[in-house]
Design a protein around this motif. Structure first.
Motif, PDB file in Angstrom:
ATOM      1  N   LEU B  55       0.830  -1.203   0.000  1.00 51.87           N
ATOM      2  CA  LEU B  55       0.000   0.000   0.000  1.00 51.87           C
ATOM      3  C   LEU B  55       0.870   1.260   0.000  1.00 51.87           C
ATOM      4  N   ARG B  56       1.957   1.217   0.762  1.00 47.13           N
ATOM      5  CA  ARG B  56       2.852   2.374   0.785  1.00 47.13           C
ATOM      6  C   ARG B  56       3.450   2.626  -0.588  1.00 47.13           C
ATOM      7  N   GLU B  57       3.758   1.520  -1.271  1.00 49.95           N
ATOM      8  CA  GLU B  57       4.313   1.641  -2.613  1.00 49.95           C
ATOM      9  C   GLU B  57       3.307   2.315  -3.544  1.00 49.95           C
ATOM     10  N   LYS B  60       3.278   5.938  -2.889  1.00 57.00           N
ATOM     11  CA  LYS B  60       4.445   6.568  -3.500  1.00 57.00           C
ATOM     12  C   LYS B  60       4.187   6.832  -4.977  1.00 57.00           C
ATOM     13  N   ARG B  61       3.530   5.867  -5.613  1.00 56.80           N
ATOM     14  CA  ARG B  61       3.354   5.948  -7.053  1.00 56.80           C
ATOM     15  C   ARG B  61       2.255   6.942  -7.441  1.00 56.80           C
ATOM     16  N   PHE B  62       1.117   6.898  -6.728  1.00 63.98           N
ATOM     17  CA  PHE B  62      -0.027   7.705  -7.149  1.00 63.98           C
ATOM     18  C   PHE B  62      -0.230   8.937  -6.262  1.00 63.98           C
ATOM     19  N   GLY B  63       0.565   9.062  -5.229  1.00 64.61           N
ATOM     20  CA  GLY B  63       0.341  10.153  -4.294  1.00 64.61           C
ATOM     21  C   GLY B  63       0.747  11.499  -4.865  1.00 64.61           C
ATOM     22  N   GLY B  64       0.407  12.543  -4.115  1.00 64.34           N
ATOM     23  CA  GLY B  64       0.825  13.869  -4.521  1.00 64.34           C
ATOM     24  C   GLY B  64      -0.183  14.607  -5.363  1.00 64.34           C
ATOM     25  N   LEU B 106      -9.162   4.706  -2.917  1.00 65.81           N
ATOM     26  CA  LEU B 106      -9.301   4.389  -1.496  1.00 65.81           C
ATOM     27  C   LEU B 106      -8.489   3.150  -1.176  1.00 65.81           C
ATOM     28  N   LEU B 107      -7.545   3.280  -0.266  1.00 65.77           N
ATOM     29  CA  LEU B 107      -6.755   2.128   0.181  1.00 65.77           C
ATOM     30  C   LEU B 107      -7.215   1.754   1.585  1.00 65.77           C
ATOM     31  N   LEU B 108      -7.683   0.541   1.744  1.00 60.28           N
ATOM     32  CA  LEU B 108      -8.184   0.112   3.040  1.00 60.28           C
ATOM     33  C   LEU B 108      -7.262  -0.958   3.605  1.00 60.28           C
TER      34      LEU B 108
END
Lengths: 396, 231
Positions: B55-57, B60-64, B106-108
């Motif tokens: 999820l963290r990955e 990193k990829r889609f965040g921001g 949404l990441l659960l």
């Protein structure tokens, strides 16, 4: 994987054409023109309608279609009841028509059409409130949509007023039309293939769309020009079919220990299941008292009538009673033998579960690679552990 | 008293720092695809197998772009629901008007504690395209609260496989460098920890502590001794 490598971008689509969200492709609906025409007629005639249909058959899509058809004049309200906190607030929905001022001055419009999705979440009081506003003329027409019949929870007056329509599974030609609307007349999926996929998906539109997406993605990534019928064969069978297949052998395995163990041992097996101490059985006057001299009798009874036990449905059951008796003979201690028998029964159950037919693509077939990801790829037939686990992972 | 890691020249605990992402290539690609094409996906794996790491990955990829919401369902109490989560993303005025953002991801995490009410809400917002994609992560699937119609919407259930020996070695090398522990020892520790990444890190930490306290060479038998003593 960069953006341009997505299969639908390669084909020239900006978005996933097989999206399962009902909001996106709802301007024209295929499948049940009669139902939609009748619902539309009842809405303009000011009636209460209840439409029911199975999962993924297009209930919400139909509502979205009605939204587009009757919308635009501020006379329509759509509400999905699954986001309810507790009670349906019809008043707030009506006030919302006039925005901020509606809330302040409590203005209510006349002749509104109310579309209620997922109506199984509504309680009897909600129906009463709806009836109140329907009688007062604020609501002109109400459409309920749900999977299960909800007429039982309705008050009697509403039950008499409501007219029920059923959304059945769409025909295969309609399924072709649905796919054609999304991807146009591209050669990647021919009409026959779409029909095959639809059949494979258990005649469910949503599962068909998911399967089409999987097939097209695989074909485009592999550089194929069209999806062949071999690929369709590799699709996992639909949920319902799978459940049927799995349900049968499991019922049999549950009965199986009772069938295989001779009558003297039935209470013992029951005790193992319930994990009760065996001593209870002497109190219940049941015929099992596993003492040495009784065991000999039991053994004799095994040897006397082996043919009766072998009439079970599984060939392997012939050997089982003898094994069980051996356990008793060697251990001599009731408590430990109980443990052993339980272990053995579990083993036998596990063996039978392995034997049950698992519908699975041929692992040696090169085409099956990549259609399923690494995790769901079926293992080779000789490593049984992998096989059983992959059957669970293919849960669809 | 100085900590064990300062004795062998580390500033901080090497096993607590966030390191690079290793392995699970096919799975991560599948998740990226699901997010881009707007599908729901469920990731299943035991504790310590790297669910949260994945999820963290994704973040990193889609965040921001203000598009991602990460929620650990354990902390989601009755009052906090998906609806308010979506609305809080907007500024003050839009929140008052009841506006909701479009096409959120949404990441659960730990979906075991997701209530059925929230499941229904997720279904609704997914259907209305407020949510572009939903990733469920948990130890099992399907979870109690999920209705069958939500399960039908989930396009794929991905199971996390244990890392290969090579990838496990890469992870440890990433943390402690080449100086300590041979590849073979790391592999033994990995198999001793039941091929679980979280346990591997724990066990490596105990072995490294032993090294810091004076042992020079660690053989397979000594590793076994240490780890059995642990249990």
């Amino acid at each position: 994987m960069s953006e341009t490598e997505l299969w639908y971008k390669k084909m020239g689509f900006a978005e996933n054409p097989f999206s399962i969200k009902p909001a996106i492709y709802s301007d024209s609906v295929y499948g049940y023109p009669n139902v939609i025409a009748e619902v539309a007629k009842s809405i303009s005639a000011g009636k209460i309608v209840f439409v029911r249909g199975n999962y993924g058959n297009g209930k919400s899509t139909m509502l979205k279609h009605l939204l587009k058809k009757f919308g635009g004049q501020g006379k329509l309200a759509y509400f999905s009841c699954n986001r309810l906190e507790d009670r349906l607030d019809v008043k707030r929905i009506l006030n919302g028509r006039y925005g901020f001022f509606g809330k302040v001055f409590d203005m209510k419009p006349k002749n509104m059409i109310l579309l209620l999705d997922e109506a199984q979440h509504l309680a009897k009081e909600d129906f009463n409130v709806i009836m109140h506003y329907f009688d007062s003329g604020n609501l002109k027409s109400v459409v309920f949509v749900a999977k299960e019949p909800i007429t039982e929870t309705m008050p009697e007056r509403l039950q008499r007023a409501v007219s029920v329509h059923n959304l059945d599974a769409v025909s295969s030609s309609d399924a072709v039309a649905i796919v054609r609307k999304r991807i146009g007349h591209l050669g990647i999926l021919s009409d026959d293939i779409i029909k095959d996929v639809f059949k494979k998906s258990g005649f469910n539109v949503r599962i068909m769309l998911k399967n089409c997406e999987m097939l097209c993605r695989y074909a485009v990534n592999k550089g194929l020009h069209s999806v062949s019928s071999d690929l369709v064969e590799l699709l996992p069978s639909s949920n319902e079919e799978k459940q049927k297949e799995q349900a049968k052998p499991r019922e049999e395995t549950r009965q199986q220990p009772v069938v295989s163990v001779p009558r003297h041992f039935e209470p013992l097996v029951r005790a193992i299941k319930k994990q009760e101490p065996v001593q209870d059985y002497s109190a219940r006057n049941e015929p099992v008292v596993p003492e040495p001299h009784v065991e000999k009798e039991i053994e004799e009874s095994f040897e006397a009538k082996p043919s009766e036990q072998s009439e079970g449905r599984f060939g392997m059951q012939v050997t089982k009673p003898v094994e069980v008796s051996r356990q008793v003979e060697t251990s001599r201690v009731v408590e430990s033998s109980r443990e052993d028998i339980r272990k053995e029964l579990q083993q036998q159950q596990a063996e039978i579960e392995m034997d049950e037919p698992i519908v699975m693509p041929d692992p040696k077939d090169p085409l099956s690679e990549g259609l399923f990801d690494e995790e769901t790829k079926p293992g080779l037939p000789d490593d049984e552990e992998k096989k059983s686990s992959s059957a669970e992972e293919l849960y669809y | 008293m100085s900590e064990w890691y300062t004795k062998i020249g580390f500033d901080g605990d090497p096993f607590s720092k966030d390191s690079g992402f290793e392995g699970h290539d096919a799975l991560v690609e599948e998740v990226f695809y699901a997010i881009q094409s707007g599908n729901m996906v469920s990731i299943v794996g035991d504790s310590g197998s790297g669910k949260t790491k994945i999820l963290r990955e994704i973040i990193k990829r889609f965040g921001g772009k203000k598009k991602i919401i990460y929620v650990n369902c354990k902390h989601m109490q009755k009052l906090v629901n998906v609806e308010t989560l979506l609305q809080n993303r907007q500024g003050f005025f839009k929140r008052i008007m009841g506006k909701k953002p479009n096409k959120m991801i949404l990441l659960l995490d730990e979906v075991e504690s997701l209530t059925s009410k929230n499941c229904e809400r997720i279904k609704y917002y997914f259907d209305q395209n407020y949510l572009q994609s939903v990733i469920f992560t948990g130890k099992s699937f399907p979870v109690e609260g999920m209705s069958q119609s939500l399960v039908q919407r989930i396009s794929k259930v991905l199971k996390i496989d244990p890392l290969s020996d090579y990838e496990a070695v890469r992870i440890i090398r990433d943390k402690i460098g080449d100086k300590y522990l041979t590849d073979r020892v790391i592999k033994t520790i990995y198999s001793k920890s039941g091929r679980n990444t979280g346990k591997l890190l724990q066990n490596c930490k105990t072995v490294m502590t032993e090294i810091a306290h004076g042992k020079k060479d660690i053989t397979d038998e000594e590793v076994e001794k240490l780890l059995s003593f642990e249990k």
